[in-house]
Scaffold this active site. Structure first.
Site, short mmCIF file in Angstrom:
data_model
loop_
_atom_site.label_atom_id
_atom_site.label_comp_id
_atom_site.label_asym_id
_atom_site.label_seq_id
_atom_site.Cartn_x
_atom_site.Cartn_y
_atom_site.Cartn_z
N LYS A 56 3.94 -1.48 -104.53
CA LYS A 56 2.75 -2.30 -104.39
C LYS A 56 1.58 -1.37 -104.05
O LYS A 56 1.44 -0.94 -102.91
CB LYS A 56 2.96 -3.35 -103.30
CG LYS A 56 1.83 -4.39 -103.18
CD LYS A 56 0.78 -3.92 -102.22
CE LYS A 56 -0.39 -4.87 -102.21
NZ LYS A 56 -1.64 -4.19 -101.78
N CYS A 74 -5.38 10.08 -93.38
CA CYS A 74 -4.77 9.88 -92.07
C CYS A 74 -4.48 11.24 -91.43
O CYS A 74 -4.61 11.41 -90.22
CB CYS A 74 -3.49 9.06 -92.19
SG CYS A 74 -2.33 9.69 -93.41
N GLU A 114 -9.59 6.00 -84.95
CA GLU A 114 -9.42 6.82 -86.14
C GLU A 114 -10.72 6.77 -86.93
O GLU A 114 -11.26 5.70 -87.21
CB GLU A 114 -8.28 6.30 -87.03
CG GLU A 114 -8.13 7.15 -88.29
CD GLU A 114 -6.99 6.71 -89.19
OE1 GLU A 114 -6.43 7.58 -89.88
OE2 GLU A 114 -6.67 5.51 -89.21
N GLU A 132 3.88 5.25 -91.91
CA GLU A 132 2.98 6.41 -91.79
C GLU A 132 1.59 5.84 -91.65
O GLU A 132 0.99 5.35 -92.62
CB GLU A 132 3.12 7.30 -93.04
CG GLU A 132 2.59 8.71 -92.81
CD GLU A 132 1.15 8.84 -93.27
OE1 GLU A 132 0.29 8.87 -92.37
OE2 GLU A 132 0.89 8.90 -94.47
#
Length: 482
Positions: free
Chosen positions: A173, A282, A384, A248
């Site tokens: 997906k 990331c 983040e 992750e």
């Protein structure tokens, strides 16, 4: 309009709905794809379940050969794949070529690893008569591969390649905004000889088909890359059926530049580690702590090099000595970055360069920024930061640098720049992160396990070790030997 791949057939969505794919540099519609529904997920999983028996029993050398052929085809079609990736994601063509090459390398790595899966023999106590034990590895079953928009191809490869190498089937997906290159890669896997139903791709929005895929009782393994917030939701959805998970998630990687560091090399690496893909990663250099003695020299080089970047359309090369930087992928993402920059400055930080949106009338561009000494409780330090914004801070005491490096909810990557073996040893042991690089850029090698701790998730991708997360380890006891 591209279609979904289910059971070797290209299909429209059951509901006949569509999603437009928009180029973030031009804000123009590139193409559209089917907006899948839970019914499409049901069909894809059922198809993958039916294909499982045949694929899991396929000779391992044949599986390896098919993966190797897929890697060759990806390499041969690299330019076309890169062009499609740039159109939907926004990154410059040179960076897109790099991502396609990384994908091909990863698929080839698992093609070679497929024949290296081993079991074990164990002599057992003779309490119940002579016996021995075996440890065997069996495929898990149907696996879900859910990928984000920032590196849609390399992150697809880290999930699909080990899953297929171990004999599983997959329903992939892709992010709703970057499905096009993924569909082309799936086409190449089919061309390489992957049997119908072994690799399926369903397109659509995560809240609709992602949730249905994670919840499906026949999906036994979920590999997800994305934000920490969505990762928590994935874990909740998978929990009732105790599915095997790898998550992750986000990161806020610290970099420690010590007094004896090669400042030039460190500055060059941090530039790539923070501003590649417009900082949308990331894994990357997101907070830099620099020793007092080299701070001025490091920051001077950093700002000078950041000034070379020119945000713009990824299909157009910047005129030398400028370097092309692509757009932020979404308008909302850019708006959040502007708020984080403001938080860093209003908390006492100094904006050394960048931070504006530029003069372009179209596209979600952001001038790459460096912020000196923002407050530890500012958004740019606590959250983040998914874009080209870098806080830089001084330190004089190594213990303080380690403590500040660890002062984050995240724990994905980290690095240290020094030639002092004692400091390298301490950083490796004391920094709370899944990975630490020494005198090198933050880069996910296919050959080494990759993954984080704390709010950066759990489970490992990459490396031979990743194969163990795609198999069930089973003990077999053999008795009656006399």
């Amino acid at each position: 309009m591209p279609e979904m791949l289910i059971g070797g057939e290209w299909r429209q969505a059951t509901a006949q709905a569509e999603i437009d794919v928009v180029n973030p540099a031009t804000e123009e519609v590139v193409d559209s794809v089917p907006a899948g529904s839970p019914e499409d997920v049901e069909l894809a999983v059922a198809t993958a379940q039916r294909a499982l028996a045949g694929w899991s029993r396929t000779d391992v050398e044949q599986r390896a050969a098919i993966l190797a052929e897929a890697a060759d085809l990806i390499h041969a079609h690299a330019k076309d794949l890169a062009a499609r990736l740039t159109a939907e994601q926004g990154k410059p063509l040179a960076e897109a070529i790099g991502e396609v090459s990384h994908l091909a390398h990863g698929v080839r790595f698992y093609a070679e690893a497929a024949t290296k899966v081993r079991g074990a023999h164990q002599d057992l106590p003779s309490t119940f008569g002579p016996a021995y034990g075996m440890v065997i590895r069996r495929p898990i079953g149907v696996c879900a591969a859910i990928t984000p928009y920032n590196f849609p191809l390399t992150l697809l490869g880290t999930k699909v390649a080990p899953a297929l190498a171990a004999g599983n089937t997959v329903v992939a997906k892709p992010a709703a905004t970057t499905p096009l290159a993924t569909l082309e890669v799936a086409r190449l896997f089919s061309e390489a000889g992957v049997p119908d139903g072994v690799l399926n791709v369903v397109t659509g929005r995560g809240a609709v088909i992602g949730d249905a895929l994670v919840r499906h009782p026949d999906v036994r393994r979920v590999a997800f890359t994305g934000s920490t917030a969505v990762g928590r939701q994935v874990a909740e959805l998978a929990a009732p059926d105790l599915k095997r998970l790898s998550l992750e998630l986000g990161g806020s990687d610290p970099v420690i530049v010590c007094a004896d560091a090669d400042v030039d090399a460190a500055a060059k690496a941090v530039i790539v580690g923070r501003y590649w893909n417009a900082g949308q990663a990331c894994l990357g250099c997101k907070r830099v702590f620099v020793h007092d003695s080299v701070y001025d020299a490091f920051v001077s080089q950093l700002v000078d090099r950041v000034g070379r970047y020119e945000p713009g359309d990824g299909t157009v090369k910047a005129e030398k000595p400028k370097l092309r930087m692509g757009p932020i992928h979404t308008r909302a993402g850019r708006d959040e970055l502007l708020e984080q920059i403001e938080s860093g400055v209003s908390s006492g930080g100094e904006l050394l360069i960048g931070g504006g949106t530029g003069s372009s009338e179209k596209g979600w561009f952001l001038q790459p920024a460096v912020i000196a000494e923002p407050s530890a409780d500012s958004r740019v330090m606590r959250e983040e930061v998914f874009g080209p914004v870098l806080p830089v801070l001084r330190f004089s005491d190594f213990d303080d640098a380690i403590a500040r490096a660890n002062d984050t909810p995240y724990g994905l990557g980290s690095s240290i720049w020094t030639h002092d073996a004692r400091l390298i040893h301490r950083a490796a042991l004391q920094i709370d992160a899944g990975m630490t690089w020494v005198n090198q850029i933050h880069y996910g090698y296919d050959e080494l396990p990759f993954g984080g701790i704390k709010a950066s998730g759990f489970g490992k991708e990459h490396g031979i070790e990743a194969l163990d997360s795609y198999v069930e380890i089973k003990s077999v006891v053999v008795g009656g030997l006399q």
